[in-house]
Scaffold this motif. Structure first.
Motif, PDB file in Angstrom:
ATOM      1  N   VAL A 140      21.908 -33.013  14.238  1.00 36.52           N
ATOM      2  CA  VAL A 140      21.205 -33.027  12.949  1.00 36.52           C
ATOM      3  C   VAL A 140      19.884 -32.275  13.044  1.00 36.52           C
ATOM      4  CG1 VAL A 140      22.324 -35.159  12.187  1.00 36.52           C
ATOM      5  CG2 VAL A 140      20.151 -35.292  13.408  1.00 36.52           C
ATOM      6  N   ARG A 149      30.647 -38.846   8.200  1.00 44.79           N
ATOM      7  CA  ARG A 149      31.791 -38.747   7.292  1.00 44.79           C
ATOM      8  C   ARG A 149      32.737 -37.635   7.715  1.00 44.79           C
ATOM      9  NH1 ARG A 149      32.066 -39.128   0.712  1.00 44.79           N
ATOM     10  NH2 ARG A 149      34.350 -38.998   0.612  1.00 44.79           N
ATOM     11  N   LYS A 150      32.183 -36.505   8.146  1.00 47.02           N
ATOM     12  CA  LYS A 150      33.047 -35.427   8.610  1.00 47.02           C
ATOM     13  C   LYS A 150      33.868 -35.882   9.803  1.00 47.02           C
ATOM     14  CE  LYS A 150      33.173 -30.654  10.195  1.00 47.02           C
ATOM     15  NZ  LYS A 150      32.405 -29.429  10.513  1.00 47.02           N
ATOM     16  N   ASP A 206      20.712 -28.588  12.798  1.00 47.96           N
ATOM     17  CA  ASP A 206      20.922 -28.186  11.408  1.00 47.96           C
ATOM     18  C   ASP A 206      19.596 -27.979  10.691  1.00 47.96           C
ATOM     19  OD1 ASP A 206      23.643 -28.236  11.746  1.00 47.96           O
ATOM     20  OD2 ASP A 206      23.956 -30.147  10.717  1.00 47.96           O
ATOM     21  N   TRP A 218      36.850 -43.340   4.990  1.00 46.36           N
ATOM     22  CA  TRP A 218      35.414 -43.390   4.790  1.00 46.36           C
ATOM     23  C   TRP A 218      35.010 -44.599   3.953  1.00 46.36           C
ATOM     24  CZ3 TRP A 218      31.119 -42.226   6.825  1.00 46.36           C
ATOM     25  CH2 TRP A 218      29.931 -42.227   6.091  1.00 46.36           C
ATOM     26  N   PRO A 254      20.415 -39.596   5.890  1.00 48.82           N
ATOM     27  CA  PRO A 254      21.390 -38.839   5.079  1.00 48.82           C
ATOM     28  C   PRO A 254      22.135 -37.781   5.884  1.00 48.82           C
ATOM     29  CG  PRO A 254      19.332 -39.103   3.882  1.00 48.82           C
ATOM     30  CD  PRO A 254      19.072 -39.540   5.296  1.00 48.82           C
ATOM     31  N   ARG A 255      21.455 -37.126   6.820  1.00 49.09           N
ATOM     32  CA  ARG A 255      22.121 -36.116   7.637  1.00 49.09           C
ATOM     33  C   ARG A 255      23.128 -36.748   8.597  1.00 49.09           C
ATOM     34  NH1 ARG A 255      19.504 -31.024   7.856  1.00 49.09           N
ATOM     35  NH2 ARG A 255      17.620 -30.951   6.570  1.00 49.09           N
ATOM     36  N   HIS A 256      22.767 -37.888   9.159  1.00 49.68           N
ATOM     37  CA  HIS A 256      23.720 -38.577  10.020  1.00 49.68           C
ATOM     38  C   HIS A 256      24.970 -38.982   9.241  1.00 49.68           C
ATOM     39  CE1 HIS A 256      21.501 -38.879  13.784  1.00 49.68           C
ATOM     40  NE2 HIS A 256      20.403 -39.164  13.097  1.00 49.68           N
ATOM     41  N   LEU A 257      24.798 -39.400   8.007  1.00 48.38           N
ATOM     42  CA  LEU A 257      25.950 -39.813   7.209  1.00 48.38           C
ATOM     43  C   LEU A 257      26.884 -38.641   6.925  1.00 48.38           C
ATOM     44  CD1 LEU A 257      24.532 -42.343   4.586  1.00 48.38           C
ATOM     45  CD2 LEU A 257      25.524 -42.768   6.844  1.00 48.38           C
ATOM     46  N   VAL A 258      26.308 -37.465   6.709  1.00 51.66           N
ATOM     47  CA  VAL A 258      27.143 -36.278   6.473  1.00 51.66           C
ATOM     48  C   VAL A 258      28.032 -36.008   7.685  1.00 51.66           C
ATOM     49  CG1 VAL A 258      27.110 -33.779   6.169  1.00 51.66           C
ATOM     50  CG2 VAL A 258      25.603 -35.221   4.786  1.00 51.66           C
ATOM     51  N   ARG A 259      27.423 -36.023   8.887  1.00 50.52           N
ATOM     52  CA  ARG A 259      28.214 -35.763  10.092  1.00 50.52           C
ATOM     53  C   ARG A 259      29.187 -36.900  10.365  1.00 50.52           C
ATOM     54  NH1 ARG A 259      25.064 -34.574  15.505  1.00 50.52           N
ATOM     55  NH2 ARG A 259      24.485 -36.747  15.178  1.00 50.52           N
TER      56      ARG A 259
END
Length: 253
Positions: free
Chosen positions: A186, A37-38, A189, A47, A30-35
């Protein structure tokens, strides 16, 4: 065969993520997906064209590499012919996986290399233009305990060759700002969430006052530094030890 008009190959027009794999699972997904997408948003890559195929691509790659402890995804703007101009926001995805060489248990910082890739718009994301890190890595060998730190144009510490930096100074945990160059990892963070971390400019002089220093990497975890340019740090690493314990009991359990 690589399409010579592939924009990742020709211009570095894309982003990537390299993820830890444990038992066929990507714990930081999930954290990789946040970065990710950014990064796509910054570059203007749609996206929706990425998200629709992410889980299938991840699962298929891991099935093909059951021994893998890392998974890498490259998202490139779709090939559109010659020229720099972006004429599509669609993406092409490329996957690979494998087994990473472990780092040494302790690392020695042997020097500093300036990263000239200053760009506020791109800072933090894992875009494909990583030549400064390639050059910095020539002087680094984490598997054998040797690491290098990169600095910005004002000689402030930014990152290591492939990890983020934390220093304990006067009882406070500090980490450099990533606002002009570098990658917001990640693992970085996560540390900033579970500890009281001060994000600030970190000069080389300030770093030389550290009682404890450690590097974070999503695949290798939290690795302590025992020397900075010949200055030996304390063998006691309570902050890093506590974080490693917490990481093993939660995210990597």
């Amino acid at each position: 065969m690589i399409n010579m008009q592939n924009r990742a190959f020709a211009y570095g027009d894309g982003v990537f993520e390299t993820c830890k794999v444990r038992g066929g699972v990507v714990p930081w997904w999930p954290r990789h997906l946040v970065r990710l997408r950014k990064g796509c948003d910054v570059l203007g890559i749609a996206w929706e064209s990425v998200a629709a195929v992410l889980d299938d691509g991840r699962d298929a790659t891991l099935r093909d590499h059951p021994e893998a402890n890392w998974l890498k995804l490259i998202v490139a703007r779709a090939s559109t012919g010659r020229g720099y101009k972006r004429v599509t926001d669609n993406a092409e995805l490329f996957w690979t996986a494998g087994t990473a060489t472990p780092w040494a248990e302790r690392l020695a910082i042997v020097g500093f290399v300036k990263n000239p890739n200053i760009n506020v718009q791109l800072a933090g994301i894992k875009h494909l233009n990583r030549l400064p890190e390639v050059l910095a890595s020539d002087a680094a060998d984490p598997a054998n305990g040797i690491e290098i730190l990169t600095t910005d144009s004002s000689n402030r510490v930014v990152c290591a060759s492939s990890s983020n930096v934390f220093a304990v100074i006067g009882g406070r945990i500090l980490t450099p700002r990533i606002d002009a160059v570098g990658v917001r990892g990640v693992m970085r963070d996560w540390v900033c969430e579970v500890e009281d971390v001060q994000v600030r400019a970190l000069s080389q002089g300030l770093l030389s006052m550290a009682s404890e220093c450690f590097l974070t990497n999503a695949i290798r975890g939290i690795v302590s530094v025992d020397r900075i340019e010949g200055r030996r740090l304390s063998e006691s690493t309570p902050v890093a030890d506590g974080l490693r314990t917490r990481l093993g009991q939660t995210v990597w359990a």
